[in-house]
Motif scaffolding. Structure first.
Motif, PDB file in Angstrom:
ATOM      1  N   ALA A 184      48.035  32.944  36.584  1.00 26.44           N
ATOM      2  CA  ALA A 184      48.657  33.932  37.467  1.00 26.44           C
ATOM      3  C   ALA A 184      47.610  34.818  38.129  1.00 26.44           C
ATOM      4  CB  ALA A 184      49.650  34.786  36.673  1.00 26.44           C
ATOM      5  N   LEU A 185      46.617  35.214  37.358  1.00 22.67           N
ATOM      6  CA  LEU A 185      45.545  36.030  37.928  1.00 22.67           C
ATOM      7  C   LEU A 185      44.737  35.233  38.938  1.00 22.67           C
ATOM      8  CD1 LEU A 185      44.184  38.809  37.796  1.00 22.67           C
ATOM      9  CD2 LEU A 185      42.688  37.907  36.008  1.00 22.67           C
ATOM     10  N   GLN A 186      44.544  33.944  38.665  1.00 20.00           N
ATOM     11  CA  GLN A 186      43.822  33.086  39.600  1.00 20.00           C
ATOM     12  C   GLN A 186      44.572  32.964  40.925  1.00 20.00           C
ATOM     13  OE1 GLN A 186      43.369  29.088  38.187  1.00 20.00           O
ATOM     14  NE2 GLN A 186      42.070  28.442  39.890  1.00 20.00           N
ATOM     15  N   LEU A 187      45.878  32.836  40.868  1.00 20.30           N
ATOM     16  CA  LEU A 187      46.668  32.710  42.086  1.00 20.30           C
ATOM     17  C   LEU A 187      46.692  34.000  42.903  1.00 20.30           C
ATOM     18  CD1 LEU A 187      49.714  30.697  40.678  1.00 20.30           C
ATOM     19  CD2 LEU A 187      47.977  29.839  42.241  1.00 20.30           C
ATOM     20  N   SER A 188      46.700  35.138  42.215  1.00 25.03           N
ATOM     21  CA  SER A 188      46.786  36.422  42.924  1.00 25.03           C
ATOM     22  C   SER A 188      45.425  37.024  43.239  1.00 25.03           C
ATOM     23  CB  SER A 188      47.584  37.419  42.082  1.00 25.03           C
ATOM     24  OG  SER A 188      46.952  37.640  40.833  1.00 25.03           O
ATOM     25  N   MET A 189      44.338  36.382  42.827  1.00 25.32           N
ATOM     26  CA  MET A 189      43.016  36.966  43.016  1.00 25.32           C
ATOM     27  C   MET A 189      42.650  37.214  44.482  1.00 25.32           C
ATOM     28  SD  MET A 189      40.590  38.299  41.428  1.00 25.32           S
ATOM     29  CE  MET A 189      40.911  37.759  39.754  1.00 25.32           C
ATOM     30  N   PRO A 190      42.979  36.316  45.438  1.00 25.26           N
ATOM     31  CA  PRO A 190      42.623  36.633  46.838  1.00 25.26           C
ATOM     32  C   PRO A 190      43.226  37.938  47.332  1.00 25.26           C
ATOM     33  CG  PRO A 190      43.203  34.325  46.627  1.00 25.26           C
ATOM     34  CD  PRO A 190      43.549  34.966  45.323  1.00 25.26           C
ATOM     35  N   VAL A 191      44.509  38.167  47.046  1.00 23.70           N
ATOM     36  CA  VAL A 191      45.159  39.404  47.495  1.00 23.70           C
ATOM     37  C   VAL A 191      44.585  40.608  46.765  1.00 23.70           C
ATOM     38  CG1 VAL A 191      47.362  40.605  47.703  1.00 23.70           C
ATOM     39  CG2 VAL A 191      47.257  38.144  48.077  1.00 23.70           C
ATOM     40  N   ILE A 192      44.376  40.461  45.466  1.00 22.08           N
ATOM     41  CA  ILE A 192      43.828  41.578  44.689  1.00 22.08           C
ATOM     42  C   ILE A 192      42.420  41.929  45.165  1.00 22.08           C
ATOM     43  CG2 ILE A 192      43.082  42.289  42.390  1.00 22.08           C
ATOM     44  CD1 ILE A 192      45.372  40.714  41.232  1.00 22.08           C
ATOM     45  N   GLY A 193      41.591  40.907  45.419  1.00 20.04           N
ATOM     46  CA  GLY A 193      40.224  41.160  45.892  1.00 20.04           C
ATOM     47  C   GLY A 193      40.205  41.823  47.262  1.00 20.04           C
ATOM     48  N   ALA A 194      41.051  41.331  48.176  1.00 17.56           N
ATOM     49  CA  ALA A 194      41.080  41.918  49.520  1.00 17.56           C
ATOM     50  C   ALA A 194      41.567  43.359  49.484  1.00 17.56           C
ATOM     51  CB  ALA A 194      41.968  41.072  50.431  1.00 17.56           C
ATOM     52  N   LEU A 195      42.573  43.638  48.666  1.00 18.44           N
ATOM     53  CA  LEU A 195      43.089  45.004  48.588  1.00 18.44           C
ATOM     54  C   LEU A 195      42.124  45.925  47.850  1.00 18.44           C
ATOM     55  CD1 LEU A 195      46.875  44.346  47.910  1.00 18.44           C
ATOM     56  CD2 LEU A 195      45.787  45.078  50.022  1.00 18.44           C
ATOM     57  N   LEU A 196      41.341  45.389  46.928  1.00 16.63           N
ATOM     58  CA  LEU A 196      40.318  46.209  46.279  1.00 16.63           C
ATOM     59  C   LEU A 196      39.274  46.664  47.282  1.00 16.63           C
ATOM     60  CD1 LEU A 196      39.000  47.398  43.759  1.00 16.63           C
ATOM     61  CD2 LEU A 196      37.888  45.178  43.387  1.00 16.63           C
ATOM     62  N   ILE A 197      38.844  45.746  48.126  1.00 21.17           N
ATOM     63  CA  ILE A 197      37.881  46.118  49.178  1.00 21.17           C
ATOM     64  C   ILE A 197      38.507  47.110  50.155  1.00 21.17           C
ATOM     65  CG2 ILE A 197      36.507  45.216  51.087  1.00 21.17           C
ATOM     66  CD1 ILE A 197      36.286  42.587  49.540  1.00 21.17           C
ATOM     67  N   ASN A 199      40.930  49.317  49.541  1.00 20.67           N
ATOM     68  CA  ASN A 199      41.034  50.631  48.901  1.00 20.67           C
ATOM     69  C   ASN A 199      39.676  51.317  48.795  1.00 20.67           C
ATOM     70  OD1 ASN A 199      43.828  50.488  48.489  1.00 20.67           O
ATOM     71  ND2 ASN A 199      43.586  49.337  46.585  1.00 20.67           N
ATOM     72  N   LEU A 200      38.624  50.541  48.555  1.00 22.86           N
ATOM     73  CA  LEU A 200      37.282  51.135  48.545  1.00 22.86           C
ATOM     74  C   LEU A 200      36.911  51.666  49.926  1.00 22.86           C
ATOM     75  CD1 LEU A 200      35.291  48.609  46.305  1.00 22.86           C
ATOM     76  CD2 LEU A 200      35.967  50.946  45.729  1.00 22.86           C
ATOM     77  N   ALA A 201      37.256  50.905  50.964  1.00 21.95           N
ATOM     78  CA  ALA A 201      36.968  51.367  52.325  1.00 21.95           C
ATOM     79  C   ALA A 201      37.773  52.622  52.662  1.00 21.95           C
ATOM     80  CB  ALA A 201      37.281  50.247  53.312  1.00 21.95           C
ATOM     81  N   LEU A 202      39.029  52.665  52.245  1.00 21.03           N
ATOM     82  CA  LEU A 202      39.843  53.857  52.491  1.00 21.03           C
ATOM     83  C   LEU A 202      39.309  55.062  51.719  1.00 21.03           C
ATOM     84  CD1 LEU A 202      43.446  52.343  52.423  1.00 21.03           C
ATOM     85  CD2 LEU A 202      42.196  53.188  54.426  1.00 21.03           C
ATOM     86  N   ALA A 203      38.808  54.832  50.519  1.00 18.00           N
ATOM     87  CA  ALA A 203      38.231  55.933  49.741  1.00 18.00           C
ATOM     88  C   ALA A 203      36.994  56.493  50.421  1.00 18.00           C
ATOM     89  CB  ALA A 203      37.898  55.454  48.331  1.00 18.00           C
ATOM     90  N   ILE A 204      36.143  55.597  50.931  1.00 16.56           N
ATOM     91  CA  ILE A 204      34.943  56.061  51.643  1.00 16.56           C
ATOM     92  C   ILE A 204      35.334  56.798  52.919  1.00 16.56           C
ATOM     93  CG2 ILE A 204      32.862  55.282  52.838  1.00 16.56           C
ATOM     94  CD1 ILE A 204      32.747  52.945  50.855  1.00 16.56           C
ATOM     95  N   LEU A 205      36.359  56.276  53.613  1.00 15.30           N
ATOM     96  CA  LEU A 205      36.821  56.937  54.839  1.00 15.30           C
ATOM     97  C   LEU A 205      37.384  58.318  54.541  1.00 15.30           C
ATOM     98  CD1 LEU A 205      37.386  56.658  57.895  1.00 15.30           C
ATOM     99  CD2 LEU A 205      39.591  55.626  57.308  1.00 15.30           C
ATOM    100  N   ILE A 221      48.117  50.114  56.059  1.00 14.78           N
ATOM    101  CA  ILE A 221      46.909  49.285  56.076  1.00 14.78           C
ATOM    102  C   ILE A 221      46.914  48.311  54.903  1.00 14.78           C
ATOM    103  CG2 ILE A 221      44.392  49.340  55.789  1.00 14.78           C
ATOM    104  CD1 ILE A 221      44.337  51.881  57.421  1.00 14.78           C
ATOM    105  N   THR A 222      47.247  48.797  53.711  1.00 14.89           N
ATOM    106  CA  THR A 222      47.287  47.903  52.551  1.00 14.89           C
ATOM    107  C   THR A 222      48.377  46.839  52.702  1.00 14.89           C
ATOM    108  OG1 THR A 222      48.722  49.520  51.428  1.00 14.89           O
ATOM    109  CG2 THR A 222      46.355  49.602  50.965  1.00 14.89           C
ATOM    110  N   LEU A 223      49.510  47.206  53.305  1.00 15.25           N
ATOM    111  CA  LEU A 223      50.556  46.220  53.550  1.00 15.25           C
ATOM    112  C   LEU A 223      50.073  45.134  54.512  1.00 15.25           C
ATOM    113  CD1 LEU A 223      53.990  48.056  53.906  1.00 15.25           C
ATOM    114  CD2 LEU A 223      53.313  46.400  52.185  1.00 15.25           C
ATOM    115  N   ALA A 224      49.429  45.557  55.611  1.00 19.56           N
ATOM    116  CA  ALA A 224      48.961  44.589  56.602  1.00 19.56           C
ATOM    117  C   ALA A 224      47.896  43.668  56.011  1.00 19.56           C
ATOM    118  CB  ALA A 224      48.413  45.329  57.824  1.00 19.56           C
ATOM    119  N   VAL A 225      46.946  44.256  55.284  1.00 21.96           N
ATOM    120  CA  VAL A 225      45.892  43.437  54.674  1.00 21.96           C
ATOM    121  C   VAL A 225      46.483  42.504  53.618  1.00 21.96           C
ATOM    122  CG1 VAL A 225      43.803  43.524  53.255  1.00 21.96           C
ATOM    123  CG2 VAL A 225      44.086  45.111  55.158  1.00 21.96           C
TER     124      VAL A 225
END
Length: 262
Positions: A184-197, A199-205, A221-225
């Motif tokens: 399950a984690l393997q299947l969801s990893m692309p979405v989790i990785g993209a949203l982690l990046i 959220n990091l960008a939003l935190a820096i902003l 933004i998180t919904l669209a990504v």
């Protein structure tokens, strides 16, 4: 005049009732075939049809009265074998739906849920969407036919007898269930990785421009990504689903072999 004794009637009934119990247990617990929206009469009719097809191909069964103590034990044994096959195959869809729950929570859609008639419970919308895609992919790759073929092979790997099932098979089922979290984690990893990046960008902003309202711009933004990443990763779901299906079939074969060991 043709006369039939009770012993002959019990022997004829045993040739039918033992394989019917295993097949009915599989249909009750298997994905797609065990859907609660399918009428019970249809499930029983399908089990009867499969029993009529499979029963003549089986090897000689022990002459045991189904109503005796040994017969009841054999019925429980066949029920356990059918449930083991259905449970192993159902875990494929549990992994896919769990990955949808992980992705939906990261996207902020953990509160959005619909009633799932298959599980008779409320399921997050992303999990239900991926579950429907998994069912269509499973049917498209003839997974239901592979499952029925594994059922027919199980009668030869674990024949109908009065032997005591081994506990090692239950350990194999538990290990396969534990690996579902990793899949399950393997299947969801692309979405989790993209949203982690994201959220990091939003935190820096937010740190660089405190006047921005992060709660106002962060959610869309998180919904669209999340949806964009989910759409890009959908073509890779079919190979992973096929891999999980073959792994489940291998697990079924391994479990049946362990059940038949003395």
């Amino acid at each position: 005049m043709l006369s039939v004794t009770s012993a002959q009637l019990s022997a004829w009934l045993a040739l039918f009732i033992f394989p019917f119990t295993r097949i009915m247990a599989l249909i009750a617990s298997a994905p797609v075939l065990g859907n609660k929206q399918i009428p019970v009469r249809v499930k029983i009719g399908l089990a009867l049809l499969l029993t009529v097809i499979i029963a003549p191909t089986l090897s000689a069964q022990p002459a045991v009265d189904p109503a005796s103590a040994i017969g009841l034990f054999m019925l429980l044994q066949q029920m356990l074998a059918g449930l083991a096959i259905g449970f192993t195959m159902r875990l494929i869809f549990v992994a896919v739906e769990m990955s949808g729950e992980f992705a939906g929570m990261q996207m902020g859609l953990g509160f959005a849920s619909f009633f799932d008639p298959m599980n008779a419970s409320f399921t997050p919308v992303v999990a239900q969407f991926l579950g429907i895609i998994a069912v269509l992919g499973f049917l498209g790759m003839d997974g239901h036919l592979y499952m029925l073929a594994a059922l027919a092979d199980s009668f030869h790997t674990f024949p109908i007898s009065a032997t005591v099932p081994q506990a090692a098979a239950l350990h194999t089922l538990a290990a396969w269930g534990g690996s579902i979290f990793a899949h399950a984690l393997q299947l969801s990893m692309p979405v989790i990785g993209a949203l982690l990046i994201t959220n990091l960008a939003l935190a820096i902003l937010t740190r660089s421009a405190p006047q921005l309202n992060i709660f106002q711009i962060g959610f869309p933004i998180t919904l669209a990504v999340g949806f964009a990443t989910l759409a890009l990763s959908l073509p890779y779901l079919a190979p992973l689903l096929e891999q999980l299906t073959h792994a489940s079939l291998d697990t079924v074969s391994h479990v049946m072999q362990q059940l038949s060991k003395h």
